[in-house]
Scaffold this motif. Structure first.
Motif, mmCIF file in Angstrom:
data_model
loop_
_atom_site.group_PDB
_atom_site.id
_atom_site.type_symbol
_atom_site.label_atom_id
_atom_site.label_comp_id
_atom_site.label_asym_id
_atom_site.label_seq_id
_atom_site.Cartn_x
_atom_site.Cartn_y
_atom_site.Cartn_z
ATOM 1 N N TYR A 203 15.663 71.863 31.478
ATOM 2 C CA TYR A 203 16.183 72.786 31.080
ATOM 3 C C TYR A 203 17.755 73.903 31.930
ATOM 4 N N LEU A 204 17.574 74.032 33.145
ATOM 5 C CA LEU A 204 18.454 74.903 34.431
ATOM 6 C C LEU A 204 19.791 74.172 34.197
ATOM 7 N N ILE A 205 19.489 72.447 34.172
ATOM 8 C CA ILE A 205 20.997 71.527 33.512
ATOM 9 C C ILE A 205 21.260 72.020 32.187
ATOM 10 N N THR A 206 21.114 71.950 31.484
ATOM 11 C CA THR A 206 21.089 72.368 29.915
ATOM 12 C C THR A 206 21.775 73.414 29.719
ATOM 13 N N ALA A 207 21.074 74.513 30.309
ATOM 14 C CA ALA A 207 22.054 76.188 30.462
ATOM 15 C C ALA A 207 22.754 76.190 31.155
ATOM 16 N N ALA A 208 23.451 75.531 32.603
ATOM 17 C CA ALA A 208 24.244 75.461 33.248
ATOM 18 C C ALA A 208 25.481 74.628 32.718
ATOM 19 N N LEU A 209 25.259 73.969 32.174
ATOM 20 C CA LEU A 209 26.158 73.214 30.781
ATOM 21 C C LEU A 209 26.784 73.659 30.167
ATOM 22 N N GLY A 210 25.389 74.785 29.553
ATOM 23 C CA GLY A 210 26.177 75.513 28.356
ATOM 24 C C GLY A 210 27.829 76.502 28.929
ATOM 25 N N VAL B 73 19.482 72.843 22.165
ATOM 26 C CA VAL B 73 20.534 73.635 21.610
ATOM 27 C C VAL B 73 20.477 74.673 22.320
ATOM 28 N N ALA B 74 19.382 75.533 21.827
ATOM 29 C CA ALA B 74 19.481 76.823 22.064
ATOM 30 C C ALA B 74 19.396 77.690 23.190
ATOM 31 N N THR B 75 19.119 76.209 24.462
ATOM 32 C CA THR B 75 19.083 76.981 25.509
ATOM 33 C C THR B 75 20.902 76.487 26.159
ATOM 34 N N PHE B 76 21.545 75.808 25.686
ATOM 35 C CA PHE B 76 23.261 75.500 25.994
ATOM 36 C C PHE B 76 23.636 76.838 25.580
ATOM 37 N N ILE B 77 23.438 77.073 24.354
ATOM 38 C CA ILE B 77 24.056 78.149 23.798
ATOM 39 C C ILE B 77 23.988 79.368 24.300
ATOM 40 N N ALA B 78 22.372 79.565 24.940
ATOM 41 C CA ALA B 78 22.344 80.834 25.889
ATOM 42 C C ALA B 78 22.788 80.831 26.991
#
Length: 227
Positions: free
Chosen positions: A108-115, A43-48
């Motif tokens: 984690y890279l995918i999560t950040a990209a989706l955010g 969640v934190a990575t997505f929000i970032a």
């Protein structure tokens, strides 16, 4: 009198813009079901990734003032976005103790990209008049732009994953190669859209989906990487 943006418009744009990235996040989390990452870190990575859109926009505007609008921007703008998405994942997750296996880099890279994509979708959709066209636009971005951000960042994650057990020098080289490869793909996508003025865009979307299938196969190899 000009129509203003209402609370309901903001809410609908937020929901419509964020649902496609959340679907992709759910899908890719299933790829890491054996040793899943902590939800709070995800969640934190997505929000970032979402908040990374603001400094990215500022940097892109500064670049535009220095460089005239030509093909160089087709490289520099995607590069700023790929770096921003990587830094989002790095600051929140890739420095933490949760980053303990090669597949984590991809997740984690995918999560950040989706955010990042969710925020981009929101600002693209939030307009005084939210209509059926807005929903169709959101679906098209789900097929194309969101998938592009996902795949481009996943490439960086793949490069990091294959150097997970290597020394610092190789990790740095792989990071640079990953960012350059992701930027090249991103730039080629943008160039195709501009040159074709939006025509034949479904061809690009189909290619992206094929790349995504290939990414799934690569992830199976990453899961078998041993120290």
């Amino acid at each position: 009198m000009a129509t203003s943006i209402t609370v309901s418009t903001v809410f609908l744009s937020l929901v419509t813009g964020i649902i496609p990235p959340l679907f992709w996040l759910w899908f890719w989390m299933r790829e890491d079901s054996v040793n899943p990452e902590p939800r709070n870190t995800i969640v934190a990575t997505f929000i970032a990734g979402m908040f990374a859109i603001f400094p990215t926009f500022i940097v892109q505007q500064l670049i535009s003032k220095v460089i005239s609008y030509d093909y160089s921007l087709l490289i520099l703008w995607p590069l700023t976005e790929e770096i921003a998405k990587y830094l989002s994942a790095y600051i929140v997750a890739l420095r933490s103790k949760e980053y303990d296996e090669p597949m984590d880099a991809v997740i984690y890279l995918i999560t950040a990209a989706l955010g990042f994509s969710a925020a981009e979708n929101f600002f693209f959709l939030v307009k005084p008049e939210f209509s059926l066209l807005s929903i169709i636009t959101a679906n098209m971005r789900f097929i194309g732009a969101t998938n592009l951000h996902l795949f481009a960042s996943a490439i960086v994650g793949v490069f990091l994953a294959f150097s997970f057990y290597k020394n610092k020098k190789i990790k740095t080289i792989n990071l640079i190669l990953g960012l350059l490869t992701a930027t090249t793909l991103h730039s080629m996508f943008n160039l195709f859209i501009i040159r074709n003025k939006g025509e034949n865009i479904l061809i690009v979307f189909a290619i992206l989906w094929l790349f995504t299938v290939g990414l799934l196969l690569v992830c199976e190899k990453i899961k078998n990487i041993k120290k």
